[in-house]
Design an enzyme around this catalytic site. Structure first.
Site, mmCIF file in Angstrom:
data_model
loop_
_atom_site.group_PDB
_atom_site.id
_atom_site.type_symbol
_atom_site.label_atom_id
_atom_site.label_comp_id
_atom_site.label_asym_id
_atom_site.label_seq_id
_atom_site.Cartn_x
_atom_site.Cartn_y
_atom_site.Cartn_z
ATOM 1 N N HIS A 9 0.860 -1.190 0.000
ATOM 2 C CA HIS A 9 0.000 0.000 0.000
ATOM 3 C C HIS A 9 0.891 1.233 0.000
ATOM 4 O O HIS A 9 1.298 1.726 1.052
ATOM 5 C CB HIS A 9 -0.923 -0.025 1.227
ATOM 6 C CG HIS A 9 -1.961 1.058 1.231
ATOM 7 N ND1 HIS A 9 -3.171 0.928 1.885
ATOM 8 C CD2 HIS A 9 -1.973 2.300 0.678
ATOM 9 C CE1 HIS A 9 -3.871 2.040 1.730
ATOM 10 N NE2 HIS A 9 -3.160 2.892 1.016
ATOM 11 N N HIS A 11 1.443 4.820 -2.419
ATOM 12 C CA HIS A 11 1.134 5.692 -3.555
ATOM 13 C C HIS A 11 2.434 6.358 -3.988
ATOM 14 O O HIS A 11 3.035 7.092 -3.200
ATOM 15 C CB HIS A 11 0.118 6.758 -3.146
ATOM 16 C CG HIS A 11 -1.159 6.184 -2.597
ATOM 17 N ND1 HIS A 11 -2.287 5.995 -3.370
ATOM 18 C CD2 HIS A 11 -1.474 5.722 -1.358
ATOM 19 C CE1 HIS A 11 -3.241 5.461 -2.623
ATOM 20 N NE2 HIS A 11 -2.775 5.287 -1.390
ATOM 21 N N HIS A 189 -9.317 0.904 -1.794
ATOM 22 C CA HIS A 189 -9.375 1.508 -0.464
ATOM 23 C C HIS A 189 -10.820 1.392 0.020
ATOM 24 O O HIS A 189 -11.759 1.716 -0.720
ATOM 25 C CB HIS A 189 -9.022 2.992 -0.518
ATOM 26 C CG HIS A 189 -7.560 3.290 -0.672
ATOM 27 N ND1 HIS A 189 -6.800 2.750 -1.663
ATOM 28 C CD2 HIS A 189 -6.733 4.098 0.051
ATOM 29 C CE1 HIS A 189 -5.558 3.200 -1.537
ATOM 30 N NE2 HIS A 189 -5.484 4.022 -0.514
ATOM 31 N N GLU A 192 -11.393 3.308 5.342
ATOM 32 C CA GLU A 192 -10.390 4.218 5.913
ATOM 33 C C GLU A 192 -11.162 5.303 6.672
ATOM 34 O O GLU A 192 -11.058 5.413 7.881
ATOM 35 C CB GLU A 192 -9.511 4.828 4.814
ATOM 36 C CG GLU A 192 -8.450 5.790 5.343
ATOM 37 C CD GLU A 192 -7.658 6.489 4.233
ATOM 38 O OE1 GLU A 192 -8.156 6.560 3.089
ATOM 39 O OE2 GLU A 192 -6.555 6.998 4.518
ATOM 40 N N ASP A 270 1.661 3.905 2.834
ATOM 41 C CA ASP A 270 0.662 4.786 2.221
ATOM 42 C C ASP A 270 1.328 5.949 1.459
ATOM 43 O O ASP A 270 1.536 5.838 0.257
ATOM 44 C CB ASP A 270 -0.319 5.309 3.283
ATOM 45 C CG ASP A 270 -1.698 5.631 2.739
ATOM 46 O OD1 ASP A 270 -1.933 5.392 1.544
ATOM 47 O OD2 ASP A 270 -2.553 6.104 3.506
ATOM 48 N N ASP A 271 1.619 7.040 2.153
ATOM 49 C CA ASP A 271 2.239 8.216 1.526
ATOM 50 C C ASP A 271 3.400 8.672 2.421
ATOM 51 O O ASP A 271 3.297 9.659 3.154
ATOM 52 C CB ASP A 271 1.207 9.347 1.393
ATOM 53 C CG ASP A 271 0.017 8.918 0.556
ATOM 54 O OD1 ASP A 271 0.142 8.872 -0.678
ATOM 55 O OD2 ASP A 271 -1.027 8.572 1.151
HETATM 56 N N1 LIG Z 1 -4.581 7.309 2.276
HETATM 57 C C1 LIG Z 1 -5.205 7.559 1.125
HETATM 58 N N2 LIG Z 1 -6.533 7.358 1.045
HETATM 59 C C2 LIG Z 1 -7.170 7.620 -0.088
HETATM 60 N N3 LIG Z 1 -6.590 8.079 -1.175
HETATM 61 C C3 LIG Z 1 -5.274 8.300 -1.152
HETATM 62 N N4 LIG Z 1 -4.432 8.760 -2.095
HETATM 63 C C4 LIG Z 1 -3.213 8.807 -1.565
HETATM 64 N N5 LIG Z 1 -3.246 8.391 -0.300
HETATM 65 C C5 LIG Z 1 -4.531 8.060 -0.006
HETATM 66 ZN ZN LIG Z 2 -3.703 4.768 0.387
#
Ligand SMILES: Nc1ncnc2[nH]cnc12
Ligand SMILES: [Zn+2]
Length: 343
Positions: A9, A11, A189, A192, A270-271
């Site tokens: 996971h 991005h 996703h 969340e 994630d990011d």
């Molecule tokens: N945590 C996240 N949830 C939804 N969309 C995303 N795009 C990038 N990170 C995300």
């Molecule tokens: Zn994500």
């Protein structure tokens, strides 16, 4: 932590570190509305998913050429490798770029410059997963899948991301049906910020094989039971959950309870440029703050390979699992770094 692991996971646009953002801005003649990297980092205080997404999409303006995407992916893969990532299944958001006037080919070919040689350069095997923006229309998602068809030899699967609440999975039934017919793997996703019903819908309507986040499944015991029974992997992102306030504190993260319930959990970043850590940092955090012991950490690492899309390379999967089993935990972070130079 250099425990061997798969990142499921991630991005790629969320790996854009402030330094690279300014470097690409200068290269492409783009002016960022921040004085310097410190000022940009100051903006990394989020109230919720949307407040993060606003900055995430704004900064993408610096990504213009194939080389930009190659540099972004190379920088990520180097950092990931240094933290024990052996395999990475990487999300990208084509619509976030095509709506700025870029061709999808620029994005895919650029990423592929890095991914196509990642095993040699970084020792990391990769897959690419194309995400649809759920706050854009179903028609736009269908057009994006059509535009991606010439590049499907580079793309393993499809995902669904961006603002969740108000955009239920059912909106994307048709595009997921088409993706399945094209032989693409499916993830999304769900849960969340959105309700547990979105998780059920992602499974039943979109046919997803993994759920990204899935945190809110805990509100529905019958759903938890189903996820356990069907061995549906959840790609959890603990540091992201704290930064986007899906949980109040890391100490209160339900990961230990989820593992105790028998859920097939994985830990991911994630990011990472925005949320304070890459995959190994997330493992460090759950060890240090949630008190997960070696058995649990090894279980999480094993789960990451079991949940990965390595069906076309079972030999490799077996090799990675053997690496997890053979891993000797270091006594300290410093020792961990010293014992695995370059990993
Ligand atoms: N945590 C996240 N949830 C939804 N969309 C995303 N795009 C990038 N990170 C995300
Ligand atoms: Zn994500």
């Amino acid at each position: 932590m250099s425990l061997p692991k798969a990142e499921l996971h991630l991005h790629i646009e969320g790996t854009l570190e402030p330094e690279l953002a300014f470097e690409l801005a200068a290269r492409n003649g783009v002016t960022l509305p921040y004085a310097d990297t410190d000022a940009l980092r100051e903006a990394y205080r989020f109230e919720d998913l949307q407040s993060f997404l606003d900055l995430y999409y704004e900064l993408m303006a610096v990504l213009r050429t194939e080389q930009d995407f190659a540099d972004l992916a190379d920088a990520y893969l180097a950092r990931a490798a240094a933290q024990g990532v052996r395999h990475a299944e990487i999300f990208f958001d084509p619509q976030a770029h095509t709506k700025r006037g870029l061709e999808i080919g620029t994005v895919v070919e650029g990423l592929w410059r890095a991914l196509g040689r990642s095993e040699e350069t970084h020792g990391v095997s990769t897959r690419l997963i194309m995400c649809f923006l759920r706050d854009d229309s179903a028609e736009s998602a269908l057009a994006t899948l059509r535009a991606a068809e010439p590049y499907l030899d580079r793309i393993t699967g499809v995902g669904l991301d961006s603002a969740e609440v108000g955009h239920p999975p059912v909106k994307f039934r048709e595009v997921y049906e088409r993706a399945a017919a094209l032989g693409l793997r499916r993830v999304a996703h769900a849960g969340e910020e959105g309700p547990p019903e979105y998780i059920t819908e992602a499974l039943d309507v979109l046919g997803v094989e993994r759920v990204d986040h899935g945190l809110r499944c805990l509100e529905d015991p019958a759903l938890v039971e189903r996820l356990v029974r069907e061995r549906v992997p959840l790609t959890l992102c603990p540091l992201s959950n704290v930064r986007l306030r899906a949980v109040d504190t890391l100490a209160g993260h339900p990961l230990p309870a989820m593992l105790d319930a028998g859920l097939l959990c994985t830990v991911n970043s994630d990011d990472p440029a925005y949320f304070g850590g890459y995959a190994g940092d997330n493992f460090d955090a759950v060890r240090d703050t949630l008190g997960l012991g070696e058995d649990r950490l090894r279980e999480l690492a094993r789960n990451s390979f079991l949940a990965s899309f390595l069906e076309d390379d079972e030999e490799r999967r077996a090799r990675y699992l053997a690496e997890v089993d053979a891993y000797v935990f270091a006594r300290s972070r410093e020792e961990d770094g010293e014992r695995h130079p370059g990993r």
